[in-house]
Design a protein around this motif. Structure first.
Motif, PDB file in Angstrom:
ATOM      1  N   ASN A 142       0.827  -1.210   0.000  1.00 26.30           N
ATOM      2  CA  ASN A 142       0.000   0.000   0.000  1.00 26.30           C
ATOM      3  C   ASN A 142       0.860   1.258   0.000  1.00 26.30           C
ATOM      4  O   ASN A 142       0.547   2.236  -0.687  1.00 26.30           O
ATOM      5  CB  ASN A 142      -0.930   0.019   1.215  1.00 26.30           C
ATOM      6  CG  ASN A 142      -2.100  -0.930   1.072  1.00 26.30           C
ATOM      7  OD1 ASN A 142      -2.314  -1.529   0.025  1.00 26.30           O
ATOM      8  ND2 ASN A 142      -2.862  -1.081   2.133  1.00 26.30           N
ATOM      9  N   ASP A 144       3.902   1.642  -1.243  1.00 22.87           N
ATOM     10  CA  ASP A 144       4.460   1.827  -2.589  1.00 22.87           C
ATOM     11  C   ASP A 144       3.391   2.338  -3.561  1.00 22.87           C
ATOM     12  O   ASP A 144       3.664   3.168  -4.423  1.00 22.87           O
ATOM     13  CB  ASP A 144       5.059   0.522  -3.110  1.00 22.87           C
ATOM     14  CG  ASP A 144       6.423   0.196  -2.516  1.00 22.87           C
ATOM     15  OD1 ASP A 144       7.034   1.078  -1.875  1.00 22.87           O
ATOM     16  OD2 ASP A 144       6.876  -0.954  -2.690  1.00 22.87           O
ATOM     17  N   ARG A 145       2.153   1.856  -3.397  1.00 22.18           N
ATOM     18  CA  ARG A 145       1.058   2.292  -4.270  1.00 22.18           C
ATOM     19  C   ARG A 145       0.746   3.773  -4.047  1.00 22.18           C
ATOM     20  O   ARG A 145       0.549   4.539  -4.994  1.00 22.18           O
ATOM     21  CB  ARG A 145      -0.186   1.431  -4.027  1.00 22.18           C
ATOM     22  CG  ARG A 145      -1.398   1.823  -4.844  1.00 22.18           C
ATOM     23  CD  ARG A 145      -1.131   1.653  -6.344  1.00 22.18           C
ATOM     24  NE  ARG A 145      -2.282   2.040  -7.126  1.00 22.18           N
ATOM     25  CZ  ARG A 145      -2.491   3.274  -7.604  1.00 22.18           C
ATOM     26  NH1 ARG A 145      -1.609   4.239  -7.394  1.00 22.18           N
ATOM     27  NH2 ARG A 145      -3.562   3.534  -8.310  1.00 22.18           N
ATOM     28  N   GLU A 149       1.154   6.998  -6.649  1.00 22.40           N
ATOM     29  CA  GLU A 149       0.082   7.964  -6.892  1.00 22.40           C
ATOM     30  C   GLU A 149       0.571   9.390  -6.633  1.00 22.40           C
ATOM     31  O   GLU A 149       0.279  10.300  -7.411  1.00 22.40           O
ATOM     32  CB  GLU A 149      -1.114   7.633  -5.995  1.00 22.40           C
ATOM     33  CG  GLU A 149      -2.374   8.356  -6.341  1.00 22.40           C
ATOM     34  CD  GLU A 149      -3.056   7.865  -7.611  1.00 22.40           C
ATOM     35  OE1 GLU A 149      -3.914   8.606  -8.118  1.00 22.40           O
ATOM     36  OE2 GLU A 149      -2.735   6.766  -8.113  1.00 22.40           O
ATOM     37  N   LEU A 156       1.701   1.938 -13.975  1.00 19.34           N
ATOM     38  CA  LEU A 156       1.948   1.259 -12.699  1.00 19.34           C
ATOM     39  C   LEU A 156       2.650  -0.068 -12.917  1.00 19.34           C
ATOM     40  O   LEU A 156       2.324  -0.801 -13.848  1.00 19.34           O
ATOM     41  CB  LEU A 156       0.620   0.980 -11.978  1.00 19.34           C
ATOM     42  CG  LEU A 156       0.017   2.069 -11.138  1.00 19.34           C
ATOM     43  CD1 LEU A 156      -1.297   1.584 -10.539  1.00 19.34           C
ATOM     44  CD2 LEU A 156       0.947   2.531 -10.054  1.00 19.34           C
ATOM     45  N   LEU A 160       1.665  -3.516  -8.384  1.00 16.58           N
ATOM     46  CA  LEU A 160       0.818  -2.493  -7.766  1.00 16.58           C
ATOM     47  C   LEU A 160      -0.522  -2.307  -8.474  1.00 16.58           C
ATOM     48  O   LEU A 160      -1.405  -1.623  -7.966  1.00 16.58           O
ATOM     49  CB  LEU A 160       1.553  -1.147  -7.726  1.00 16.58           C
ATOM     50  CG  LEU A 160       2.816  -1.078  -6.881  1.00 16.58           C
ATOM     51  CD1 LEU A 160       3.463   0.286  -6.994  1.00 16.58           C
ATOM     52  CD2 LEU A 160       2.527  -1.425  -5.433  1.00 16.58           C
ATOM     53  N   LYS A 161      -0.702  -2.932  -9.631  1.00 19.89           N
ATOM     54  CA  LYS A 161      -1.908  -2.703 -10.432  1.00 19.89           C
ATOM     55  C   LYS A 161      -3.190  -3.165  -9.756  1.00 19.89           C
ATOM     56  O   LYS A 161      -4.244  -2.590  -9.990  1.00 19.89           O
ATOM     57  CB  LYS A 161      -1.771  -3.370 -11.802  1.00 19.89           C
ATOM     58  CG  LYS A 161      -0.873  -2.599 -12.734  1.00 19.89           C
ATOM     59  CD  LYS A 161      -0.840  -3.190 -14.109  1.00 19.89           C
ATOM     60  CE  LYS A 161       0.038  -2.328 -15.001  1.00 19.89           C
ATOM     61  NZ  LYS A 161       0.175  -2.879 -16.330  1.00 19.89           N
ATOM     62  N   ILE A 163      -3.889  -3.005  -6.612  1.00 18.90           N
ATOM     63  CA  ILE A 163      -4.141  -2.254  -5.380  1.00 18.90           C
ATOM     64  C   ILE A 163      -4.821  -0.944  -5.762  1.00 18.90           C
ATOM     65  O   ILE A 163      -4.223  -0.092  -6.408  1.00 18.90           O
ATOM     66  CB  ILE A 163      -2.827  -1.990  -4.615  1.00 18.90           C
ATOM     67  CG1 ILE A 163      -2.140  -3.315  -4.286  1.00 18.90           C
ATOM     68  CG2 ILE A 163      -3.097  -1.174  -3.359  1.00 18.90           C
ATOM     69  CD1 ILE A 163      -0.746  -3.162  -3.746  1.00 18.90           C
ATOM     70  N   LYS A 164      -6.064  -0.828  -5.366  1.00 16.92           N
ATOM     71  CA  LYS A 164      -6.833   0.379  -5.682  1.00 16.92           C
ATOM     72  C   LYS A 164      -6.564   1.447  -4.621  1.00 16.92           C
ATOM     73  O   LYS A 164      -6.704   1.193  -3.439  1.00 16.92           O
ATOM     74  CB  LYS A 164      -8.316   0.052  -5.746  1.00 16.92           C
ATOM     75  CG  LYS A 164      -8.665  -0.925  -6.860  1.00 16.92           C
ATOM     76  CD  LYS A 164     -10.156  -1.080  -6.980  1.00 16.92           C
ATOM     77  CE  LYS A 164     -10.616  -2.051  -8.020  1.00 16.92           C
ATOM     78  NZ  LYS A 164      -9.777  -2.519  -9.009  1.00 16.92           N
ATOM     79  N   ILE A 165      -6.186   2.617  -5.079  1.00 17.05           N
ATOM     80  CA  ILE A 165      -5.834   3.707  -4.173  1.00 17.05           C
ATOM     81  C   ILE A 165      -7.003   4.048  -3.250  1.00 17.05           C
ATOM     82  O   ILE A 165      -6.812   4.370  -2.085  1.00 17.05           O
ATOM     83  CB  ILE A 165      -5.313   4.946  -4.952  1.00 17.05           C
ATOM     84  CG1 ILE A 165      -4.606   5.927  -4.025  1.00 17.05           C
ATOM     85  CG2 ILE A 165      -6.411   5.614  -5.730  1.00 17.05           C
ATOM     86  CD1 ILE A 165      -3.254   5.503  -3.574  1.00 17.05           C
TER      87      ILE A 165
END
Length: 185
Positions: A142, A144-145, A149, A156, A160-161, A163-165
């Motif tokens: 999270n 790194d994500r 962002e 991405l 990380l793809k 993992i939804k922000i």
């Protein structure tokens, strides 16, 4: 910590001034390469992880975040690879991608606190951009994500793809308030 390149961990700790901070605060630094290792399996991966990781009450992961042309984000998740035995890391590198290793490893590691330096960011071209941030999370993926962002990283990385922000709880300033197109400066 431990070193996977030719640089002794003691030299890295001295250069980063981490050794001075530890000694000043009566914290004994530990070279994980000199500890015992336990085997853990996650999917197709057989990891050899320092036993200290599982015996500690709290693990604090202290990466310096940076952007990279190959991996996208180098930082929190990549830093956890240093919990692996060097020989285990090197052999897994031939069998799978770094991204797959990082994702698989998170499934067997205990919770840890990551406090990441995002003050001065090394860009993909090696130049530095100033962000002036420190990020923290109990989930390195999270973190790194969120960093991707904030830096408005185009494309991405695979790890990380998924993992939804919007699924990551964020406390403090909103991502939009600190976003900066690092690669365009």
């Amino acid at each position: 910590a431990q070193s996977f390149d030719g640089t002794p961990i003691e030299a890295s700790a001295q250069k980063s001034q981490l050794l001075d901070v530890c000694l000043k605060n009566q914290i004994t630094p530990l070279d994980l390469a000199k500890t015992n290792f336990v085997k853990k399996t996650q999917g197709n991966f057989n990891f050899e992880i320092s036993e200290e990781v599982f015996n500690s009450d709290l693990i604090i992961n202290l990466p310096i975040l940076k952007l990279d042309s190959k991996l996208g984000v180098r930082g929190a998740t990549e830093n956890t690879l240093k919990f692996l035995k060097k020989e285990s890391y090197l052999s897994l590198q031939y069998l799978s991608s770094l991204e797959e290793m990082m994702e698989g490893l998170q499934g067997v590691l205990p919770n840890s606190l990551t406090i990441a330096d995002a003050h001065s960011i090394q860009k993909k071209d090696g130049l530095v951009a100033f962000l002036g941030l420190v990020l923290a999370s109990f989930n390195p993926l999270n973190l790194d994500r969120v960093f991707a962002e904030i830096t408005m990283l185009e494309g991405l990385p695979e790890y990380l793809k998924n993992i939804k922000i919007e699924d990551i709880p964020i406390i403090g300033r909103k991502v939009e308030e600190v976003q900066y197109e690092v690669e365009k400066t």
